[in-house]
Design a protein around this motif. Structure first.
Motif, PDB file in Angstrom:
ATOM      1  N   ASP A   1       0.862  -1.178   0.000  1.00  0.00           N
ATOM      2  CA  ASP A   1       0.000   0.000   0.000  1.00  0.00           C
ATOM      3  C   ASP A   1       0.899   1.227   0.000  1.00  0.00           C
ATOM      4  O   ASP A   1       1.695   1.411   0.920  1.00  0.00           O
ATOM      5  CB  ASP A   1      -0.890  -0.015   1.235  1.00  0.00           C
TER       6      ASP A   1
ATOM      7  N   HIS B   1      -0.504   0.840   9.017  1.00  0.00           N
ATOM      8  CA  HIS B   1      -1.170   0.051   7.984  1.00  0.00           C
ATOM      9  C   HIS B   1      -2.184  -0.889   8.641  1.00  0.00           C
ATOM     10  O   HIS B   1      -3.336  -0.988   8.191  1.00  0.00           O
ATOM     11  CB  HIS B   1      -0.115  -0.740   7.216  1.00  0.00           C
TER      12      HIS B   1
ATOM     13  N   ARG C   1      -6.305  -0.610   8.074  1.00  0.00           N
ATOM     14  CA  ARG C   1      -7.079  -1.730   7.517  1.00  0.00           C
ATOM     15  C   ARG C   1      -8.183  -2.162   8.477  1.00  0.00           C
ATOM     16  O   ARG C   1      -9.282  -2.512   8.051  1.00  0.00           O
ATOM     17  CB  ARG C   1      -6.168  -2.913   7.196  1.00  0.00           C
TER      18      ARG C   1
ATOM     19  N   TYR D   1      -6.864  -8.469   5.321  1.00  0.00           N
ATOM     20  CA  TYR D   1      -5.683  -7.609   5.438  1.00  0.00           C
ATOM     21  C   TYR D   1      -5.359  -7.302   6.902  1.00  0.00           C
ATOM     22  O   TYR D   1      -4.215  -7.454   7.328  1.00  0.00           O
ATOM     23  CB  TYR D   1      -5.877  -6.294   4.687  1.00  0.00           C
TER      24      TYR D   1
END
Length: 94
Positions: A29, A40, A44, A68
């Motif tokens: 990403d 991250h 998510r 994820y």
């Protein structure tokens, strides 16, 4: 850790019962280019719960976000965040 911009790593294994299990990591990403994946993971998790709130618990579109955050986040964090959401004290924008 795979290089930035590379495809997700995939591992396929077969068990003695004939089941095939495929394990994948979350895709790269561009918003999170560093090796520290804490942000991250959190993003998510938030994206998954926003998706569920918008589309409902059974929405197949949300399942990718679930995969994820489950791949990125330690279970202890998820347990704590779930508890905070239930108590109305979750610090993120849901």
């Amino acid at each position: 850790m795979r290089p930035y911009g590379s495809q997700p790593t995939s591992l396929t294994t077969s068990h003695t019962l004939g089941c095939k299990i495929e394990l994948k990591t979350a895709p790269a990403d561009f918003r999170f280019p560093t090796t520290n994946q804490t942000r991250h993971c959190f993003t998510r998790y938030v994206e998954f719960h926003r998706c569920v709130a918008a589309k409902g618990d059974e929405a197949a579109d949300c399942e990718r976000f679930a995969k994820y955050y489950r791949a990125l986040c330690p279970g202890e964090w998820v347990d704590k965040w779930n508890e905070q959401r239930e108590n109305g004290t979750f610090p993120g924008p849901l």
